[in-house]
Design an enzyme around this catalytic site. Structure first.
Site, PDB file in Angstrom:
ATOM      1  CE  LYS A   1     -15.693  -2.525  18.866  1.00  0.00           C
ATOM      2  NZ  LYS A   1     -16.773  -3.426  18.385  1.00  0.00           N
TER       3      LYS A   1
ATOM      4  CG  ASP B   1     -22.879   1.180  10.757  1.00  0.00           C
ATOM      5  OD1 ASP B   1     -24.087   1.346  10.505  1.00  0.00           O
ATOM      6  OD2 ASP B   1     -22.435   1.102  11.917  1.00  0.00           O
ATOM      7  CG  ASN B   2     -22.787  -2.715  12.872  1.00  0.00           C
ATOM      8  OD1 ASN B   2     -21.679  -2.197  12.955  1.00  0.00           O
ATOM      9  ND2 ASN B   2     -23.775  -2.384  13.679  1.00  0.00           N
TER      10      ASN B   2
ATOM     11  NE  ARG C   1     -17.048  -1.591   8.734  1.00  0.00           N
ATOM     12  CZ  ARG C   1     -16.862  -1.822  10.036  1.00  0.00           C
ATOM     13  NH1 ARG C   1     -17.806  -1.555  10.909  1.00  0.00           N
ATOM     14  NH2 ARG C   1     -15.735  -2.314  10.474  1.00  0.00           N
TER      15      ARG C   1
ATOM     16  CG  ASP D   1     -14.176   7.577  25.937  1.00  0.00           C
ATOM     17  OD1 ASP D   1     -14.308   6.578  25.213  1.00  0.00           O
ATOM     18  OD2 ASP D   1     -14.658   7.648  27.087  1.00  0.00           O
ATOM     19  N   GLY D   2     -13.300   7.037  22.309  1.00  0.00           N
ATOM     20  CA  GLY D   2     -12.547   6.007  21.585  1.00  0.00           C
ATOM     21  C   GLY D   2     -12.160   4.817  22.435  1.00  0.00           C
TER      22      GLY D   2
ATOM     23  N   GLY E   1     -14.697   4.907  15.127  1.00  0.00           N
ATOM     24  CA  GLY E   1     -14.601   5.856  16.239  1.00  0.00           C
ATOM     25  C   GLY E   1     -13.862   5.319  17.437  1.00  0.00           C
TER      26      GLY E   1
ATOM     27  NE  ARG F   1     -12.817  -5.276  15.477  1.00  0.00           N
ATOM     28  CZ  ARG F   1     -13.942  -4.708  15.067  1.00  0.00           C
ATOM     29  NH1 ARG F   1     -15.105  -5.102  15.567  1.00  0.00           N
ATOM     30  NH2 ARG F   1     -13.933  -3.732  14.167  1.00  0.00           N
TER      31      ARG F   1
ATOM     32  N   GLY G   1     -17.623   5.829  10.635  1.00  0.00           N
ATOM     33  CA  GLY G   1     -16.202   5.532  10.690  1.00  0.00           C
ATOM     34  C   GLY G   1     -15.761   4.849  11.969  1.00  0.00           C
TER      35      GLY G   1
END
Length: 632
Positions: free
Chosen positions: A136, A297-298, A213, A148-149, A115, A206, A113
């Site tokens: 992002k 996931d990419n 994806r 920590d995102g 993150g 972005r 997910g």
């Protein structure tokens, strides 16, 4: 500025139309912190985590234009850095994080997910259609796990610049509209060396039609036999069907309209994803781009270059080039990228499960490599200016060129760019004398003998290598079996190359390289003569060749050392180099070598180029220190 004045802000008037949250299941839990999010494609973000004194580092005029925004619209808004960093809510936006899973380095990793990414919504542009916008590095989400995102300045600069560089190269990509940094710091270990430092939190805005994806469909997977993990929505085929319907109806409307049978529709969709993926990786290979982390996931369902982490553009051509220092086994090496994309498509087919016909999906997967090779050969012919005819021997001509580039340690980007200088064959010209000037230029882009020795040094531990060599003497049968293994075979090739280099010197090496390049260039010129069928205007064919080559072989790509120069300056508070590099990358095919005279009479002087804001070093062979840059 008074609040009443802010109301006229172009940013506050962005027309949000957040279709994804309307059509897909959303988790509305207010539970804080990281957690498993079942039965949902998105999870709402309840509170923003503002940066401290956010400030713009750079803006992309072309990416902002996709939202019908201008650079001045953004700069004139005093709240611009807050809005575009997720520190302040844009009117109409609905912050959320996307839930997806992934196969990472071949193993199913369960829930991953967003993150460090926050979905803001989708903006409907009157000119450019609908664009999903994300920030992002905006802080913790339910998918942050132990993170920590946050993203830091160096990684944000790399993503911002490469997103725009890829778009300018004509390669499908997510876009980056803005880069904001701040006085908020987090602790990071940039080299994975145990040395942590404080780095400034930064955020990239972005854009993409969608960030869905392959891994988005893996949230419904059941328990994996190897990792023991499962998707957060395991067995929820209704959610899988809902997501599939949304993707096809929204982003593949012609497929939706062309099929009344659901399974036939889904098969057509899967084939389209296969074709887009094959074309994308062909474009990567032809420009020397290595993604670095080709996990499921990419991989974009729309065939876009997605998530710029430890990417790298090759300098010296090496099919085994690995840009991610943590990829110790070279799973995602340059030459492995096509097969890895096919592997990821197979995982997508598994995730779609009964929505596809298994036998037909297998047949589509079998089409991947031939489809990729067709796209690859088409682009490579353009890189060589072979635009009138397709000949069977072209594949060998290209293969031999790459083999020559590898053996001579040629710079990939610059060598291709210089090939437009190979003169068109004319009756009576002396072959060697005609091609020697351009060959000498190419040799300047080739590695020295010392550089080649380093490149050919075996990577296997000395003890293992000694054991294999001893086996060659004592047990030839066993050695023959072991030597056929790809890893061992590669080490033996390196040893053979190193031995040959140790037995020569720099002058002998250069003379051999010159002969090899002259031989290939002469063969290339013979192929060029067959472009003319005798009825067309030769001058038009020659002009077409140059135009095609100079619009296919870039002068500038985002090499790691170029990004590193921009990062170093930015970390000292000087953002001018980021903006200068952005301007260069926005026109990667400018001032083509092929249109300059070999004697330099039409070339700009160094002073003139600097006056135009062009860093002349960025189209030359990289400095020696560039080889030591480590990206993980």
């Amino acid at each position: 500025m008074e609040p009443s004045q802010c109301r006229s802000s172009s940013l506050k008037r962005l027309p949000f139309n957040n279709t994804a949250l309307e059509k897909l299941p959303v988790d509305d839990s207010e539970e804080p912190g990281s957690r498993i999010v079942p039965a949902a494609c998105f999870s709402r973000i309840r509170s923003l985590q503002p940066l401290v004194r956010p400030t713009f580092v750079a803006l992309s005029h072309s990416a902002l234009a996709l939202l019908d925004l201008g650079v001045q619209d953004v700069l004139n808004d005093p709240l611009g850095p807050e809005y575009l960093s997720g520190s302040r809510l844009l009117p109409g936006s609905q912050p959320a994080a996307h839930c997806y899973c992934g196969h990472q380095f071949g193993m199913f990793a369960g829930q991953l997910g967003d993150g460090a990414v926050m979905y803001l919504g989708e903006v409907e542009s009157g000119t450019h259609g609908r664009w999903e916008i994300q920030v992002k590095g905006a802080g913790v989400t339910p998918f942050s796990r132990d993170g920590d995102g946050r993203k830091v300045l160096r990684s944000s600069i790399r993503e911002f610049l490469c997103s725009e560089a890829m778009a300018a190269l004509g390669i499908p990509s997510t876009r980056a509209a803005s880069l904001v940094t701040s006085d908020l710091c987090v602790s990071r270990d940039p080299l994975n060396s145990g040395q942590r430092i404080a780095e400034r939190c930064s955020v990239v805005l972005r854009l993409a039609p969608s960030f869905i994806r392959f891994g988005s469909f893996e949230i419904c997977l059941g328990r994996d036999g190897f990792s023991g993990l499962q998707g957060p929505s395991a067995g929820r085929h209704d959610i899988r069907a809902q997501l599939l319907d949304y993707v096809i109806e929204t982003f593949f409307p012609s497929i939706q309209q062309g099929h009344s049978n659901r399974k036939n529709r889904n098969m057509t969709f899967f084939r389209e994803v296969m074709v887009r993926t094959a074309k994308l990786v062909a474009q990567w290979q032809c420009v020397g781009f290595c993604h670095g982390v080709l996990n499921t996931d990419n991989m974009s369902i729309l065939g876009l270059t997605l998530d710029y982490g430890p990417f790298g553009f090759m300098d010296r051509f090496d099919p085994d080039f690995v840009c991610n220092a943590s990829d110790k086994r070279g799973r995602y090496s340059y030459q492995a990228q096509p097969s890895m994309c096919r592997w990821n498509l197979a995982r997508l087919a598994e995730a779609l499960g009964s929505e596809l016909d298994a036998a037909k999906a297998g047949a589509i997967l079998d089409e991947f490599m031939p489809t990729y090779e067709t796209f690859y050969l088409c682009i490579m012919r353009k890189k060589l200016g072979l635009v009138r005819k397709e000949e069977a021997e072209d594949r060998e001509l290209i293969s031999d060129l790459l083999h020559l580039m590898h053996n001579t340690g040629a710079d990939y980007t610059n060598s291709f760019h210089l090939l437009s200088r190979v003169p068109w064959p004319e009756e009576g010209d002396i072959e060697r004398a005609t091609v020697e000037p351009v060959v000498d230029l190419i040799l300047e882009q080739c590695a020295s003998i010392e550089e080649l020795k380093v490149a050919n040094k075996p990577t296997m531990e000395d003890r293992e290598l000694a054991m294999i060599l001893s086996m060659a003497q004592t047990n030839p049968v066993m050695f023959g079996i072991v030597a056929d293994r790809p890893g061992v075979s590669k080490q033996l090739q390196l040893m053979s190359g190193l031995k040959e280099l140790l037995e020569t010197d720099q002058d002998e090496l250069k003379e051999k390289q010159r002969d090899d390049w002259i031989r290939w260039a002469s063969r290339y010129r013979r192929r060029l003569t067959r472009e003319c069928d005798g009825t067309s205007d030769l001058s038009l064919i020659i002009k077409e060749r140059l135009n095609v080559m100079n619009s296919t072989n870039p002068r500038f790509v985002l090499r790691n050392y170029i990004a590193q120069n921009a990062i170093k300056a930015a970390e000292k508070g000087d953002f001018s180099e980021v903006n200068r590099v952005l301007k260069i990358l926005e026109k990667p095919y400018s001032d083509a070598f092929g249109l300059e005279q070999l004697d330099g009479s039409n070339a700009c002087s160094e002073k003139e180029q600097k006056g135009r804001g062009v860093n002349i070093d960025y189209d030359r062979k990289p400095p020696a220190w560039a080889q030591k840059i480590c990206i993980t």
